[in-house]
Design a protein around this motif. Structure first.
Motif, PDB file in Angstrom:
ATOM      1  N   SER A  18       0.829  -1.199   0.000  1.00  0.00           N
ATOM      2  CA  SER A  18       0.000   0.000   0.000  1.00  0.00           C
ATOM      3  C   SER A  18       0.861   1.247   0.000  1.00  0.00           C
ATOM      4  CB  SER A  18      -0.909   0.001   1.236  1.00  0.00           C
ATOM      5  OG  SER A  18      -1.554   1.251   1.367  1.00  0.00           O
ATOM      6  N   THR A  19       0.460   2.243  -0.770  1.00  0.00           N
ATOM      7  CA  THR A  19       1.164   3.527  -0.775  1.00  0.00           C
ATOM      8  C   THR A  19       0.370   4.586  -0.039  1.00  0.00           C
ATOM      9  OG1 THR A  19       0.164   4.103  -2.910  1.00  0.00           O
ATOM     10  CG2 THR A  19       2.298   2.987  -2.962  1.00  0.00           C
ATOM     11  N   ASN A  20      -0.747   4.211   0.562  1.00  0.00           N
ATOM     12  CA  ASN A  20      -1.571   5.176   1.279  1.00  0.00           C
ATOM     13  C   ASN A  20      -0.986   5.490   2.645  1.00  0.00           C
ATOM     14  OD1 ASN A  20      -3.305   5.265  -0.831  1.00  0.00           O
ATOM     15  ND2 ASN A  20      -5.057   4.381   0.222  1.00  0.00           N
ATOM     16  N   GLY A  21      -1.449   6.597   3.191  1.00  0.00           N
ATOM     17  CA  GLY A  21      -1.163   6.939   4.575  1.00  0.00           C
ATOM     18  C   GLY A  21      -2.469   7.028   5.350  1.00  0.00           C
ATOM     19  N   VAL A  22      -2.390   7.146   6.664  1.00  0.00           N
ATOM     20  CA  VAL A  22      -3.567   7.159   7.530  1.00  0.00           C
ATOM     21  C   VAL A  22      -3.635   8.491   8.269  1.00  0.00           C
ATOM     22  CG1 VAL A  22      -4.711   6.092   9.513  1.00  0.00           C
ATOM     23  CG2 VAL A  22      -3.575   4.655   7.797  1.00  0.00           C
ATOM     24  N   VAL A  23      -4.837   9.055   8.312  1.00  0.00           N
ATOM     25  CA  VAL A  23      -5.103  10.283   9.060  1.00  0.00           C
ATOM     26  C   VAL A  23      -6.112   9.943  10.155  1.00  0.00           C
ATOM     27  CG1 VAL A  23      -6.040  12.618   8.951  1.00  0.00           C
ATOM     28  CG2 VAL A  23      -4.671  11.752   7.065  1.00  0.00           C
ATOM     29  N   SER A  24      -5.826  10.282  11.387  1.00  0.00           N
ATOM     30  CA  SER A  24      -6.756   9.994  12.477  1.00  0.00           C
ATOM     31  C   SER A  24      -6.690  11.096  13.528  1.00  0.00           C
ATOM     32  CB  SER A  24      -6.460   8.636  13.121  1.00  0.00           C
ATOM     33  OG  SER A  24      -5.208   8.649  13.774  1.00  0.00           O
ATOM     34  N   GLY A  25      -7.786  11.238  14.256  1.00  0.00           N
ATOM     35  CA  GLY A  25      -7.845  12.258  15.296  1.00  0.00           C
ATOM     36  C   GLY A  25      -9.208  12.287  15.938  1.00  0.00           C
ATOM     37  N   THR A  26      -9.511  13.385  16.640  1.00  0.00           N
ATOM     38  CA  THR A  26     -10.753  13.520  17.389  1.00  0.00           C
ATOM     39  C   THR A  26     -11.323  14.916  17.156  1.00  0.00           C
ATOM     40  OG1 THR A  26      -9.873  12.064  19.101  1.00  0.00           O
ATOM     41  CG2 THR A  26     -11.836  13.343  19.658  1.00  0.00           C
ATOM     42  N   VAL A  27     -12.652  14.986  17.012  1.00  0.00           N
ATOM     43  CA  VAL A  27     -13.343  16.262  16.906  1.00  0.00           C
ATOM     44  C   VAL A  27     -14.067  16.523  18.227  1.00  0.00           C
ATOM     45  CG1 VAL A  27     -14.998  17.659  15.607  1.00  0.00           C
ATOM     46  CG2 VAL A  27     -13.666  15.904  14.426  1.00  0.00           C
ATOM     47  N   PRO A  62     -18.931   7.543  17.732  1.00  0.00           N
ATOM     48  CA  PRO A  62     -19.626   8.132  18.887  1.00  0.00           C
ATOM     49  C   PRO A  62     -18.697   8.920  19.799  1.00  0.00           C
ATOM     50  CG  PRO A  62     -20.299   5.856  18.544  1.00  0.00           C
ATOM     51  CD  PRO A  62     -19.153   6.091  17.628  1.00  0.00           C
ATOM     52  N   THR A  63     -17.401   8.583  19.809  1.00  0.00           N
ATOM     53  CA  THR A  63     -16.457   9.293  20.675  1.00  0.00           C
ATOM     54  C   THR A  63     -15.747  10.428  19.943  1.00  0.00           C
ATOM     55  OG1 THR A  63     -14.711   7.708  20.130  1.00  0.00           O
ATOM     56  CG2 THR A  63     -16.068   7.240  22.077  1.00  0.00           C
ATOM     57  N   GLY A  64     -16.229  10.768  18.732  1.00  0.00           N
ATOM     58  CA  GLY A  64     -15.636  11.862  17.981  1.00  0.00           C
ATOM     59  C   GLY A  64     -14.392  11.503  17.213  1.00  0.00           C
ATOM     60  N   VAL A  65     -14.003  10.226  17.186  1.00  0.00           N
ATOM     61  CA  VAL A  65     -12.764   9.799  16.543  1.00  0.00           C
ATOM     62  C   VAL A  65     -12.998   9.588  15.049  1.00  0.00           C
ATOM     63  CG1 VAL A  65     -11.038   7.964  16.423  1.00  0.00           C
ATOM     64  CG2 VAL A  65     -11.863   8.770  18.642  1.00  0.00           C
ATOM     65  N   PHE A  66     -12.029  10.030  14.227  1.00  0.00           N
ATOM     66  CA  PHE A  66     -12.055   9.759  12.791  1.00  0.00           C
ATOM     67  C   PHE A  66     -10.766   9.070  12.393  1.00  0.00           C
ATOM     68  CE2 PHE A  66     -10.386  14.083  13.265  1.00  0.00           C
ATOM     69  CZ  PHE A  66      -9.231  14.059  12.497  1.00  0.00           C
ATOM     70  N   ASN A  67     -10.842   8.276  11.308  1.00  0.00           N
ATOM     71  CA  ASN A  67      -9.695   7.512  10.846  1.00  0.00           C
ATOM     72  C   ASN A  67      -9.918   7.192   9.375  1.00  0.00           C
ATOM     73  OD1 ASN A  67      -8.192   4.875  10.224  1.00  0.00           O
ATOM     74  ND2 ASN A  67      -7.331   5.408  12.213  1.00  0.00           N
ATOM     75  N   LEU A  68      -8.971   7.547   8.513  1.00  0.00           N
ATOM     76  CA  LEU A  68      -9.152   7.326   7.086  1.00  0.00           C
ATOM     77  C   LEU A  68      -7.814   7.082   6.411  1.00  0.00           C
ATOM     78  CD1 LEU A  68     -11.301   7.349   4.792  1.00  0.00           C
ATOM     79  CD2 LEU A  68     -10.683   9.737   4.399  1.00  0.00           C
ATOM     80  N   SER A  69      -7.792   6.106   5.496  1.00  0.00           N
ATOM     81  CA  SER A  69      -6.620   5.824   4.675  1.00  0.00           C
ATOM     82  C   SER A  69      -6.752   6.586   3.369  1.00  0.00           C
ATOM     83  CB  SER A  69      -6.520   4.321   4.405  1.00  0.00           C
ATOM     84  OG  SER A  69      -5.489   4.032   3.479  1.00  0.00           O
ATOM     85  N   VAL A  70      -5.727   7.413   3.039  1.00  0.00           N
ATOM     86  CA  VAL A  70      -5.804   8.257   1.854  1.00  0.00           C
ATOM     87  C   VAL A  70      -4.470   8.230   1.112  1.00  0.00           C
ATOM     88  CG1 VAL A  70      -7.563   9.792   2.769  1.00  0.00           C
ATOM     89  CG2 VAL A  70      -5.149  10.319   3.148  1.00  0.00           C
ATOM     90  N   ALA A  71      -4.514   8.641  -0.160  1.00  0.00           N
ATOM     91  CA  ALA A  71      -3.312   8.702  -0.967  1.00  0.00           C
ATOM     92  C   ALA A  71      -2.401   9.815  -0.461  1.00  0.00           C
ATOM     93  CB  ALA A  71      -3.679   8.950  -2.428  1.00  0.00           C
ATOM     94  N   PRO A  72      -1.113   9.705  -0.688  1.00  0.00           N
ATOM     95  CA  PRO A  72      -0.190  10.763  -0.243  1.00  0.00           C
ATOM     96  C   PRO A  72      -0.560  12.114  -0.848  1.00  0.00           C
ATOM     97  CG  PRO A  72       1.030   8.801  -0.882  1.00  0.00           C
ATOM     98  CD  PRO A  72      -0.390   8.558  -1.290  1.00  0.00           C
ATOM     99  N   GLY A  73      -0.317  13.159  -0.078  1.00  0.00           N
ATOM    100  CA  GLY A  73      -0.617  14.511  -0.531  1.00  0.00           C
ATOM    101  C   GLY A  73      -0.890  15.420   0.639  1.00  0.00           C
TER     102      GLY A  73
END
Length: 938
Positions: A18-27, A62-73
């Protein structure tokens, strides 16, 4: 050497890295609580020399957490509210902090803190119940808004009837209670808390009943649907869900009970098993099949008795009786039977001599309508089909006439687009003041839509979008009609624009403001509609030039289109100049060429109160180019949708390759960015080139390039193995000659054919995964089939039976088609339009459910069954829902969701959605407006 070869083979068999990266955090909201179930948009930051990339959607748990695999950029994270907030908590994109994603990296621990003004307000209220209310208050829920969100979709009422919502963003929401018959309240939220809301719940009357079945057969399982008619005073703005309706399923012993709020109700049946039909429905000793019963506010309980019969179907033949003076017009096209007990309509084509046949029809009570044009029917006629073959059914049909009309406007300005209703029911008319066009009651409109054109649909809808000279024509059945205006607030219908008012409506010498419109073989009037303007002389001039236009291309016009006015046209002079002397001010227009040129620009023009003199339309020359589609390995070559984008125009091209993979296409010579817009699931783009130009990074400059091929190299994703489909066509006449089943892609440009054998069988050994619309071609006139939608996954689908729909395509009419206007049954067109609006909304719901599922499944989208099992969608999506079939094909980070009408009466257009969450018209041209297949719905 052997060891090296084995190592190489082992390496080749490994899964691609995989060449994707992961972005995660909390709102988080401003008070520090998690912003659960919020939709976020990940917007790519454009980079020099790189093709634009689509936005990505993601949701918080439900806890405001997000997580997504996306292409570099580089990306900017923003909320999807009407006034978006950008990470880390700012209101402007330039102030946002970009997120840098690299290959195989994880960017975690992001904290997206919403400011106070983006964290919403508090909404509090109280619900009052009648004394002795039979439903426990704590079992009821109150909801704010219709969009999917666990925070807003519903809260349980407190025992004292109070409720509270937090973090409500500004906007207008329906506030609804699950109590039967409780009408919603439209609530406008701004920047302050709202308290003290009071809502009242209506009383309930018990309804009990039983189901009996003739003979000693097994009692079938089905549901009874009880729908209230609209009452006077019911307005779409205050009652977005319409009148009350509920469904009840009888127990194994046949008994059922429910409670209904006051109103007038019709009873229909859903999910009735095959070979069963409804013989009668009696309410307190009165037959109501095809009629209704009332619930009074303080009236007695209601007793219902439902009698069910059994039948394998009967043959019904008959004749449509036409007027002798109507022999020179196109005969009626089909007869439609709507069961008074509900269900899908049955249709049969009408032969030129007026005869028709239903080879196998269940007995029962029906409303018979003769479709005298493809969109207009005769008045419904209640008939009873006994449990035996019927050979002498006679249905009268009215004659039809060509009704001509003309629209004139004070000051010779452009005529407006507008809708009028024609009603045969005087009781539905609300008389206007002197000099005003009468209106129609909103309850009549609601009830007409609810009945689906079945029972007493007295309303015809006349949509006028006149020709450039103000003329229009439609075919109309004989009869007497009141011409009435459209009341405010009717969904899907636009009334007369505010800049205009009706000055006069006449037919020959008759004043239709007060008199009826009479249409018969003795009188075919011309309809004249005069408009005044609410402001004196509201016209300005619009002029401009067509660039790159060559006179050798023939005579050319420019047209101005507007949502408020009919198209107006003017010729281009020898220098390419054009001018419109009278254009409505304070309006927006689109300029286009006539005849159409899909490569030409279509500039948007905003007209205020001054002349506009600098409109410019670019009409580039075109060159024929060979396009070649190739696929790595031995895989089918699909059709591909491309978009050629310039700064001021976008041209869509569908490449349908010949067996050698090539196709000839006409492409514009000016500079264009090239994008693949529609590609079947399971295919990936390896390269997109023209000669030595890499079109994934550079623009196509055809005028400067040497002749070459447009090459599209694809690869088949092994995660999407092909499937197969085997089955047979039921009811096909073997004497009709060679016939084939054709599968049309609903969300990709695809067409596959398979011959139908003598026993009706067919076989598609290898099909790309997707959803397909089946049809029949060849020895029969093109026919639609049931089921209307087939989902092919990576497995064998066997034993499929395709049945011919009774309706079909007649030979083309030799009559002049309607021009500048359309006339249709409002009960039919209104229901179809409502179904289409619901389909678009339901696809948005599926998109939202997919985003929520993605955030909780480790980065994979779900199938329809997955989404239902996760309680993100209700089970109604698994069957026909509001006249549409829904399907989802998904694998990993890709999916396609489709919505296709179950038949021509339930909708005109199909739709689909991909992970970019854009709702588009179906790729099947017959299920999209002209030139709009695969384009976004606006």
């Amino acid at each position: 050497m052997r060891e090296l070869l084995l190592a190489a083979l082992f390496f080749l068999q490994q899964a691609p890295v995989s060449t994707n990266g992961v972005v995660s955090g909390t709102v988080l909201y401003s008070d520090g609580t998690p912003a659960g179930n919020m939709i976020l948009r990940l917007v790519p930051v454009p980079e020099p020399g790189q093709q634009p990339r689509p936005d990505r959607m993601m949701g918080t748990g439900p806890t405001g957490v997000f997580n997504l695999s996306v292409a570099p950029g580089s990306y900017v994270i923003q909320t999807t509210t009407s006034v978006p907030t950008f990470y880390p908590g700012v209101f402007s994109e330039p102030s946002a902090t970009p997120i840098i994603v690299t290959s195989d990296s994880t960017t975690s621990g992001l904290v997206f803190s919403l400011p106070h003004s983006a964290s919403g307000v508090r909404v509090q209220g109280h619900v009052t119940f009648p004394e002795g209310y039979p439903i426990a208050v704590s079992s009821l829920r109150v909801s704010l808004g219709r969009e999917f969100s666990r925070d807003m979709a519903g809260k349980t009422l407190a025992a004292d009837g109070t409720f509270e919502f937090t973090h409500v963003m500004p906007g207008t929401y329906p506030l609804l209670i699950t109590a039967p018959g409780a009408q919603p309240m439209n609530l406008t939220v701004s920047d302050g808390d709202i308290t003290g809301i009071e809502m009242n719940v209506p009383p309930l009357t018990p309804v009990q009943g039983s189901v009996s079945i003739e003979g000693s057969g097994t009692r079938p399982r089905f549901s009874l649907l009880m729908e209230a008619f609209a009452e006077e005073g019911l307005m779409p703005a205050t009652s977005p869900n319409g009148p009350y309706r509920t469904s009840v399923t009888p127990a194994a012993n046949g008994f059922f009970s429910t409670s209904l709020p006051p109103g007038e109700y019709r009873v229909t049946v859903t999910s009735l098993p095959a070979d069963n039909y409804i013989k009668s429905i009696v309410a307190n000793s009165m037959e109501i099949l095809g009629s209704s019963f009332k619930i009074e506010p303080s009236g007695p309980a209601v007793k219902l008795a439902v009698a069910v019969g059994t039948s394998s179907g009967v043959r019904v033949t008959g004749k449509v009786l036409r007027s002798e003076t109507d022999s020179d017009t196109q005969p009626a096209e089909k007869i439609t039977l709507n069961s008074a007990a509900g269900g899908e309509p049955s249709e049969a084509l009408i032969a030129p001599d007026g005869s028709f046949e239903f080879p196998s029809l269940l007995p029962g009570t029906y409303f018979a309508r003769v479709m005298v044009t493809p969109a207009v029917s005769s008045q419904p006629r209640l008939i009873v089909i006994p449990n035996r073959n019927t050979t002498d059914l006679e249905i009268p049909a009215p004659g039809t006439r060509e009704l001509f009309g003309r629209v004139a406007v004070d000051g010779n300005g452009p005529p407006p687009r507008f809708t009028l209703f024609l009603t045969r029911d005087a009781k539905s008319v609300v008389e206007g003041r002197q000099g005003e066009l009468p209106s129609i009651t909103v309850s009549t409109i609601f009830n007409s839509v609810m009945a689906g054109g079945a029972a007493g649909a007295p309303v015809l809808q006349l949509d006028v979008n006149a020709m450039s000279d103000g003329s229009f024509s439609v075919r109309i059945p004989d009869g007497e009609y009141r011409v009435v205006a459209v009341p405010d607030g009717v969904p899907q219908i636009s009334g007369i624009p505010a800049a205009y008012y009706v000055r006069s409506v006449t037919a020959n010498s008759g004043d239709l403001m007060t008199e009826t419109l009479r249409v018969s073989d003795q009188e075919t009037p011309t309809l004249n509609i005069g408009f005044g303007t609410t402001a004196p002389n509201p016209w300005v001039r619009v002029s401009g030039r067509v660039r790159d236009w060559e006179s050798s291309r023939g005579a050319l016009k420019v047209a101005l289109d507007s949502a408020l006015t009919s198209p107006i046209e003017t010729f281009i002079d020898s220098e390419g100049k054009f001018e419109f002397p009278a254009v409505l001010q304070r309006n927006s227009y689109t300029a286009r060429l006539v005849p159409p040129d899909d490569a030409a620009s279509a500039p948007r023009i905003s007209v205020e109160d001054q002349d506009v003199t600098d409109v410019e339309i670019l009409a580039p020359a075109k060159r024929e180019v060979t396009a070649r589609v190739m696929v790595e390995g031995n895989h089918p070559v699909p059709s591909v949708g491309l978009s050629f984008d310039a700064e001021d125009s976008s041209m869509s091209v569908v490449i349908r390759p010949e067996p050698d993979g090539t196709a000839r296409v006409q492409l514009p010579e000016n500079e264009r960015r090239v994008r693949l817009t529609v590609l079947p699931l399971g295919y990936e783009v390896r390269s997109l080139t023209y000669g030595s130009t890499n079109l994934r990074r550079e623009s196509l400059k055809l005028a400067q390039a040497a002749p070459s091929e447009l090459r599209i190299m694809l690869a088949a994703d092994p995660a999407f193995p092909a499937g197969s489909l085997r089955g047979r066509v039921v009811g096909l006449d073997p004497e009709k000659g060679r016939t084939q089943v054709v599968l049309h892609g609903a969300a990709a440009f695809a067409r596959f054919e398979a011959a139908v054998n003598g026993d009706g069988s067919f076989n598609f050994p290898g099909l790309p995964q997707g959803t397909y619309i089946p049809a029949l071609e060849g020895g029969v006139t093109t026919r639609s089939l049931t089921p209307a939608l087939i989902t092919v996954s990576g497995t064998e689908l066997a034993g499929i039976e395709l049945a011919l729909q009774a309706s079909g395509t007649r030979p083309p009419s030799t009559e002049n088609p309607s021009k500048g206007a359309t006339l249709a049954d409002f009960g039919l067109s209104g229901r179809a339009r409502a179904n289409e609006s619901a389909a678009v909304a339901n696809l948005r719901t599926i998109n939202t459910a997919q985003i929520t599922y993605l955030s909780s499944s480790g980065g994979s989208y779900g199938s329809m069954e997955d989404l239902v099992k996760a309680h993100l969608l209700d089970a109604s999506f698994l069957s026909v829902k509001a006249g549409f079939n829904y399907a989802v094909i998904s694998k990993g980070s890709d999916y396609a969701a489709t919505a296709v009408p179950s038949n021509s009466a339930t909708g005109r257009y199909g739709f689909f959605a991909l992970p970019d969450a854009v709702i588009r018209y179906s790729t099947f041209e017959l299920l999209a407006p002209s030139q709009q297949s695969s384009r976004p719905v606006r």
